[in-house]
Design a protein around this motif. Sequence first.
Motif, PDB file in Angstrom:
ATOM      1  N   ALA A  58       8.089   6.337 -12.211  1.00 36.22           N
ATOM      2  CA  ALA A  58       7.371   5.808 -11.045  1.00 36.22           C
ATOM      3  C   ALA A  58       5.882   6.035 -11.269  1.00 36.22           C
ATOM      4  O   ALA A  58       5.427   7.176 -11.364  1.00 36.22           O
ATOM      5  CB  ALA A  58       7.818   6.520  -9.774  1.00 36.22           C
ATOM      6  N   LYS A  59       5.142   4.946 -11.368  1.00 34.63           N
ATOM      7  CA  LYS A  59       3.695   5.049 -11.589  1.00 34.63           C
ATOM      8  C   LYS A  59       2.999   4.076 -10.640  1.00 34.63           C
ATOM      9  O   LYS A  59       2.676   2.950 -10.996  1.00 34.63           O
ATOM     10  CB  LYS A  59       3.369   4.727 -13.057  1.00 34.63           C
ATOM     11  CG  LYS A  59       2.392   5.679 -13.719  1.00 34.63           C
ATOM     12  CD  LYS A  59       2.364   5.516 -15.216  1.00 34.63           C
ATOM     13  CE  LYS A  59       1.313   6.450 -15.824  1.00 34.63           C
ATOM     14  NZ  LYS A  59      -0.062   5.954 -15.629  1.00 34.63           N
ATOM     15  N   GLY A  60       2.822   4.524  -9.408  1.00 32.36           N
ATOM     16  CA  GLY A  60       2.307   3.664  -8.356  1.00 32.36           C
ATOM     17  C   GLY A  60       0.802   3.723  -8.197  1.00 32.36           C
ATOM     18  O   GLY A  60       0.154   4.709  -8.565  1.00 32.36           O
ATOM     19  N   ASN A  61       0.252   2.673  -7.623  1.00 33.41           N
ATOM     20  CA  ASN A  61      -1.176   2.629  -7.339  1.00 33.41           C
ATOM     21  C   ASN A  61      -1.552   3.609  -6.232  1.00 33.41           C
ATOM     22  O   ASN A  61      -0.745   3.926  -5.363  1.00 33.41           O
ATOM     23  CB  ASN A  61      -1.594   1.221  -6.933  1.00 33.41           C
ATOM     24  CG  ASN A  61      -1.455   0.218  -8.050  1.00 33.41           C
ATOM     25  OD1 ASN A  61      -1.444   0.575  -9.225  1.00 33.41           O
ATOM     26  ND2 ASN A  61      -1.337  -1.051  -7.695  1.00 33.41           N
ATOM     27  N   ALA A  62      -2.793   4.025  -6.262  1.00 33.29           N
ATOM     28  CA  ALA A  62      -3.299   4.952  -5.242  1.00 33.29           C
ATOM     29  C   ALA A  62      -3.727   4.153  -4.011  1.00 33.29           C
ATOM     30  O   ALA A  62      -4.908   3.928  -3.752  1.00 33.29           O
ATOM     31  CB  ALA A  62      -4.467   5.763  -5.783  1.00 33.29           C
ATOM     32  N   GLY A  63      -2.740   3.707  -3.272  1.00 35.18           N
ATOM     33  CA  GLY A  63      -3.018   2.935  -2.073  1.00 35.18           C
ATOM     34  C   GLY A  63      -3.169   1.453  -2.357  1.00 35.18           C
ATOM     35  O   GLY A  63      -2.685   0.935  -3.363  1.00 35.18           O
ATOM     36  N   ILE A  64      -3.864   0.770  -1.459  1.00 29.90           N
ATOM     37  CA  ILE A  64      -4.040  -0.681  -1.525  1.00 29.90           C
ATOM     38  C   ILE A  64      -5.479  -0.996  -1.919  1.00 29.90           C
ATOM     39  O   ILE A  64      -6.415  -0.384  -1.392  1.00 29.90           O
ATOM     40  CB  ILE A  64      -3.732  -1.328  -0.161  1.00 29.90           C
ATOM     41  CG1 ILE A  64      -2.322  -0.946   0.299  1.00 29.90           C
ATOM     42  CG2 ILE A  64      -3.884  -2.841  -0.228  1.00 29.90           C
ATOM     43  CD1 ILE A  64      -1.213  -1.439  -0.604  1.00 29.90           C
ATOM     44  N   PRO A  65      -5.701  -1.930  -2.847  1.00 29.91           N
ATOM     45  CA  PRO A  65      -7.072  -2.254  -3.245  1.00 29.91           C
ATOM     46  C   PRO A  65      -7.840  -2.969  -2.130  1.00 29.91           C
ATOM     47  O   PRO A  65      -7.309  -3.850  -1.460  1.00 29.91           O
ATOM     48  CB  PRO A  65      -6.877  -3.163  -4.463  1.00 29.91           C
ATOM     49  CG  PRO A  65      -5.529  -3.780  -4.257  1.00 29.91           C
ATOM     50  CD  PRO A  65      -4.709  -2.717  -3.592  1.00 29.91           C
ATOM     51  N   LYS A  66      -9.091  -2.579  -1.954  1.00 28.85           N
ATOM     52  CA  LYS A  66      -9.972  -3.214  -0.981  1.00 28.85           C
ATOM     53  C   LYS A  66     -11.331  -3.445  -1.637  1.00 28.85           C
ATOM     54  O   LYS A  66     -11.790  -2.636  -2.444  1.00 28.85           O
ATOM     55  CB  LYS A  66     -10.121  -2.332   0.267  1.00 28.85           C
ATOM     56  CG  LYS A  66      -8.813  -2.124   1.027  1.00 28.85           C
ATOM     57  CD  LYS A  66      -9.012  -1.269   2.257  1.00 28.85           C
ATOM     58  CE  LYS A  66      -7.706  -1.078   3.021  1.00 28.85           C
ATOM     59  NZ  LYS A  66      -7.879  -0.231   4.225  1.00 28.85           N
ATOM     60  N   GLY A  68       0.404   8.029 -11.610  1.00 28.38           N
ATOM     61  CA  GLY A  68      -0.306   7.052 -10.801  1.00 28.38           C
ATOM     62  C   GLY A  68      -0.800   5.915 -11.671  1.00 28.38           C
ATOM     63  O   GLY A  68      -0.910   6.054 -12.887  1.00 28.38           O
ATOM     64  N   CYS A  69      -1.104   4.794 -11.044  1.00 31.55           N
ATOM     65  CA  CYS A  69      -1.669   3.658 -11.772  1.00 31.55           C
ATOM     66  C   CYS A  69      -3.047   3.375 -11.171  1.00 31.55           C
ATOM     67  O   CYS A  69      -3.820   4.295 -10.963  1.00 31.55           O
ATOM     68  CB  CYS A  69      -0.712   2.456 -11.699  1.00 31.55           C
ATOM     69  SG  CYS A  69      -0.908   1.279 -13.058  1.00 31.55           S
ATOM     70  N   CYS A  70      -3.361   2.141 -10.869  1.00 30.63           N
ATOM     71  CA  CYS A  70      -4.700   1.764 -10.438  1.00 30.63           C
ATOM     72  C   CYS A  70      -5.213   2.660  -9.309  1.00 30.63           C
ATOM     73  O   CYS A  70      -4.510   2.933  -8.335  1.00 30.63           O
ATOM     74  CB  CYS A  70      -4.712   0.319  -9.975  1.00 30.63           C
ATOM     75  SG  CYS A  70      -4.221  -0.871 -11.217  1.00 30.63           S
TER      76      CYS A  70
END
Length: 338
Positions: free
Chosen positions: A237-245, A277-279
């Motif tokens: 599991a390598k998820g982004n740190a939240g949602i890009p803005k 983590g990813c992006c």
Amino acid sequence: MSDLLSELLATRDVLLADGATGTNLFAMGLEAGEAPELWNTAEPKKILALYQFAVDAGSDLFLTNTFGGTAARLKLHSADKRVRELNRVGAELGREVADKAERKVVVAGSVGPTGEIMEPVGSLSHSLAVEMFHEQADGLKEGGADVLWLETISAPEEYRAAAKAFALTGLPWCGTMSFDTAGRTMMGVTSSALAQLVESLDPPPLAYGANCGTGASDLLRTVLGFTAQGTGRPIIAKGNAGIPKYVEGHIHYDGTPALMAEYAVMARDCGAKIIGGCCGTKPEHLRSMRDALDSRPRGEAPSLERIQAEIGPFSSASDGTGEDPNAARRERGRRRRG
């Protein structure tokens, strides 16, 4: 060459991977449109610092700065004749950091998508894709990578081609896809389909899973989809740190270190064995994730309602496993990791 990742998977409850590559390199001065891989030779001290960030934050493995290291990608920067060199140096720099660490740390040779669409939808043949992935993988092996790490893949054909290339190289490997289209990849792959695909490969990956995509909530839902298949293969599991803005001309990810700590614990409880983590994921996020994984006991798998309440809403109502005619839309573009 010893299989360090298998050793750690067998002896540790969970492994912490690294964070973003692009996000952290942009903070060091990388310009938009510039190939990060060129920094392996042009800015080696910055790449060493990137790797050291992960080790100092507590990561058990980090990915090399070689995501766009195929000839197809490097050709966009007139560097397609430097595939072996740039990948070798990227891995050598990683080896330098890992070998001086006070604990065992895995150097994972990052391999991203070619950016081309494979036959029969596109023009990239299986044999040419294998050749490109093999060239990159050989450079990573020469540089001392412990394992090859395929990531952000959308098409099963490309996943298979990379697996074939890695088998020719002889290194163990891991592979993730990006589930960013209503629970599916851009080419329509579901979590259950990937779980089945990896078991058909020879050799199969040491671990498989999801990276990037949309938000951390969606990724956790995908991990639950993997777990439901019951194969027993370690999940990534390598998820982004939240949602890009978009904030003042720059992409900003709104995930805080505290949120990523919750994500890491939930990922473990969902069944993930390798968590990163990813992006948008910076060293401060990784430190919080490390602390949370070390200090909080394992719990039951979270419900979808709890994931939404604590991590954030899903980007779509579907998890990709139902009939969704819009989930498999095909797009030519590929995003660059991190």
